[in-house]
Design an enzyme around this catalytic site. Structure first.
Site, short mmCIF file in Angstrom:
data_model
loop_
_atom_site.label_atom_id
_atom_site.label_comp_id
_atom_site.label_asym_id
_atom_site.label_seq_id
_atom_site.Cartn_x
_atom_site.Cartn_y
_atom_site.Cartn_z
N HIS A 172 2.34 51.52 -50.36
CA HIS A 172 1.41 50.62 -49.70
C HIS A 172 0.58 49.81 -50.69
CE1 HIS A 172 -0.67 49.21 -46.15
NE2 HIS A 172 -1.84 49.55 -46.64
N ASP A 185 6.61 52.07 -48.32
CA ASP A 185 5.29 52.07 -47.70
C ASP A 185 5.33 52.93 -46.44
OD1 ASP A 185 2.82 51.52 -46.60
OD2 ASP A 185 2.92 49.37 -46.97
N SER A 191 -2.34 44.42 -45.29
CA SER A 191 -2.32 45.54 -44.36
C SER A 191 -2.86 45.08 -43.00
CB SER A 191 -3.12 46.71 -44.94
OG SER A 191 -2.84 47.90 -44.24
#
Length: 719
Positions: free
Chosen positions: A688, A656, A569
């Site tokens: 995600h 995501d 991320s």
């Protein structure tokens, strides 16, 4: 340029041709700067050619990693073999029941269960054993039944009413974090007609069991509204309790442990405001505790002290690492009594109030701490633990007046441990340590904290863990630098705290050293640590990671041809930036759901969460200085043609909503233009957090670990 390191890879004659994304110039102009984006067309998620390209990338990755299939299977079996597949959690008391979960060998998802208390005075959780029947057990929800027929399954809400009769739960079967709320009559096992689609995570039942409080998101995926549903009525008549129009703020809601108030929380990453609604009058107008002021954050906890309703407010108004004050619940903007003054270097993180005392969470010297806060004296009694590196936190304590506190504890070498802390005596009662099968012994491994020095002289903490039988990696006992895997994150004041990982043993047992670079932008060293790694200081995050990598090479832990890096991320942005800054330091980089097209995303307020993110990264749409700064580090726009890159694996998910698949897809296409050995793996039904289901997750991690071991030449090394 191509990767010339002496690492075994398929030869050009053996390897299939990499997918080549079509070049379609898209011009983006801001602040008199034009950027030509050759792969922006990949953003059209529903287009057949985009799906076809992602499927081609997956096929290419499968072909390029086919030689690792045996290793992947071995690692999967190692993870599986170390895990007690049929197991039960430690029961937690709420009302007249003990609540717990159980897993069953062969099942992807857990089962949520409860059993009755032996007596009202029973605070000792029953010792549950696999294969042994639990008297009076009720299965509230079986994730395997709920997930039947779905490729993805995730729970976003799970709560039982105060009287124990109703279950509220929220299900996502796509990975897009849109949850459908359902209510179940526990006695009959039948669902009620009430069903609410398109909600955000974290719905709650009111203390009287009459209402559901839930939140929804706007078109940019921002939680912006709190709703009230009266159970048994048409959901079309649900009432909106609160709406936040400012796109910089998110909204959430939940009830105090005392059941006295509903608290509606409004916040950005730098400013917050909280509203109170009486739990017995949920249609009342929400009342602000403190009106919001730009740059001031606070959180409130309700308590009853000497018969009076009070609020403990943790805030950073002229208190960088936060201070704790007490105010009247009826007049919160009135007089403030400072009970824990600001102390630089002691970052106060949270206060959980109970009837007789509170639990204070704080951070000092890079570690989490817990202390019992006494209402009368304002003193804090810190809980002490033996290990030099550890993680500790509240382990779920729903009751208002318990004699014990449930704690969760662990370290890089100690598996997850559940304690009950007896507040009156200070006794720490071990309830369970997660079993690790296969003869795991924490004494076989060692952890330590070392310090690297950044370019500006800042000392960067680094956590290191290894298996003792391979020798101390710092003293050269093995005769050569060790393979080392370096992890980092460094955003949102999120700390990477010590935790044992079963999957990580497949690296450690092959001689790989694992390290965490606690770079600026995280929260390990207090609020200033975070401030020094965000906005126009963001590059410190990247240069800190490079400094840590260089330190580990210079002190003999590893060498560039034996070091890999990983982040996910915002940590994936770190990976992309580091690949551009110091590609010579790494043999391979694993970037999970990586935020590598950061500037494109943050320039577009129509994309999910963009406006909220301006407080973290800056607003490049309206500020030319922020635009120029972000453009200087955004990985996609800074791929170099004059460098030899390490091998790169980017992992993403089609659904995501936080970091869209298009970012790593574009990045990999750009890297291939300059000859980088880059792979893209896109989960076509996931979000995600990646795939759902524990076996699926283990296989996903086995895939990544096999790739990392291949990069450092240990693919044939048996654990």
């Amino acid at each position: 340029m191509t990767d010339t390191r002496d690492i075994p890879t398929p030869s050009p004659s053996d390897a299939p041709a990499a997918p080549v994304a079509a070049v379609r110039e898209h011009r983006r102009t801001h602040h008199d700067d034009e950027f030509v984006d050759r792969y922006e067309w990949l953003r059209e998620k529903e287009a057949g050619e985009v799906v076809a390209h992602l499927e081609a990338e997956n096929a290419y990755t499968d072909a390029r990693t086919a030689h690792l299939s045996g290793l992947r299977e071995r690692i999967f079996e190692e993870i599986k073999g170390r895990t007690l597949e049929t197991d039960l959690s430690v029961p937690s008391r709420r009302g007249d029941w003990w609540y717990y979960s159980r897993t069953v060998e062969g099942s992807q998802y857990g089962m949520h269960c409860r059993a009755p208390l032996a007596s009202p005075d029973d605070w000792t959780p029953p010792q549950l054993e696999p294969g042994v029947d639990v008297a009076g057990e009720q299965v509230l929800l079986d994730g395997n039944v709920e997930a039947d027929g779905a490729e993805f399954f995730s729970l976003g809400s799970f709560e039982v009413s105060t009287d124990g009769s109703l279950l509220l739960y929220g299900v996502d079967t796509e990975g897009d974090e849109r949850y459908t709320l359902r209510l179940r009559d526990i006695a009959s096992g039948e669902n009620l007609a009430d069903e609410i689609a398109g909600t955000f995570a974290g719905a709650s039942l009111s203390p009287d069991g009459r209402f559901v409080v839930y939140s929804t998101v706007d078109d940019a995926w921002r939680p912006d509204s709190v709703w009230l549903h009266e159970i048994g009525t048409d959901t079309a008549s649900d009432e909106r309790l609160f709406h936040e129009p400012d796109e910089r703020y998110w909204v959430g809601a939940g009830f105090t442990r005392s059941d006295r108030y509903l608290v509606i929380e409004v916040g950005s990453s730098i400013t917050s405001e909280e509203f109170l609604v009486p739990a017995d009058d949920l249609r009342a107008e929400p009342r602000s505790v403190w009106p919001r002021r730009e740059g001031v954050e606070y959180s409130v906890s309700h308590a009853i002290v000497d018969g009076a309703d009070v609020l403990y407010v943790l805030h950073n108004d002229d208190a960088l690492d936060f201070e704790l004050v007490r105010v009247s619940a009826e007049d919160p903007t009135g007089a403030r009594e400072v009970v824990l003054p600001h102390q630089p270097g002691r970052r106060l993180e949270g206060l959980s109030t109970f009837r007789d005392w509170a639990l204070l969470g704080y951070r000092r010297d890079g570690l989490q701490r817990l202390g019992i806060f006494d209402y009368a004296s304002g003193s804090v009694t810190e809980l002490e633990f033996d290990e030099p590196l550890y993680t500790v936190g509240s382990g779920g304590n729903p009751e208002w007046a318990p004699p014990v506190l449930r704690l969760g504890y662990g370290s890089f070498v100690t598996p997850g441990t559940v304690y009950d802390y007896v507040v009156a005596t200070g006794d720490l009662l071990l309830r369970k340590r997660q079993p690790v099968l296969g003869g795991y012994d924490p004494a076989d491994y060692e952890q330590r904290r070392v310090w690297a020095t950044a370019d500006d002289g800042t000392r960067i903490p680094v956590s290191v863990v290894w298996k003792r039988s391979f020798g101390d990696p710092a003293d050269g006992a093995s005769g050569q630098p060790r393979a080392l895997h370096l992890y980092g994150y460094g955003s949102y004041e999120h700390s990477i705290d010590p935790a044992m990982s079963v999957a990580r043993l497949s690296l450690l047992d092959r001689g790989v050293v694992f390290a965490v670079a606690h770079v600026r932008g995280g929260g390990e060293m207090g609020r200033q640590w975070y401030e020094d790694g965000k906005l126009l200081h963001k590059r410190n995050t990247f240069t800190d990671f490079v400094a840590v990598a260089r330190h580990l090479v210079e002190t003999g832990y590893t060498s560039p041809d034996r070091m890999t890096a990983e982040g996910g991320s915002a940590g994936g942005l770190l990976m992309g930036a580091v690949a551009n800054l110091a590609p010579e330091l790494f043999a391979g980089i694993l970037a999970a759901v990586p935020f590598v097209d950061a500037l494109t995303t943050i320039l577009d307020p129509s994309l999910p969460l963009t406006v909220i993110e301006w407080d973290e990264w800056g607003d490049p749409l309206h500020d030319p200085d922020v635009y120029a700064y972000m453009k200087s580090y955004s990985p996609y726009e800074n791929v170099r043609e004059d460098a030899t890159y390490p091998r790169i694996l980017a992992v993403t998910s089609l659904n995501d909503t936080r970091v869209m698949y298009v970012e790593p897809a574009k990045w990999v296409a750009r890297l291939r233009e300059v000859g980088v050995d880059a792979l893209l793996k896109c989960e076509m039904v996931a979000g995600h957090g990646g795939v759902s289901g524990r076996y699926n997750s283990w296989r996903e991690r086995a895939f990544e670990l096999a790739w990392l071991l291949d990069v450092v030449g240990l693919a044939d090394q048996q654990a």
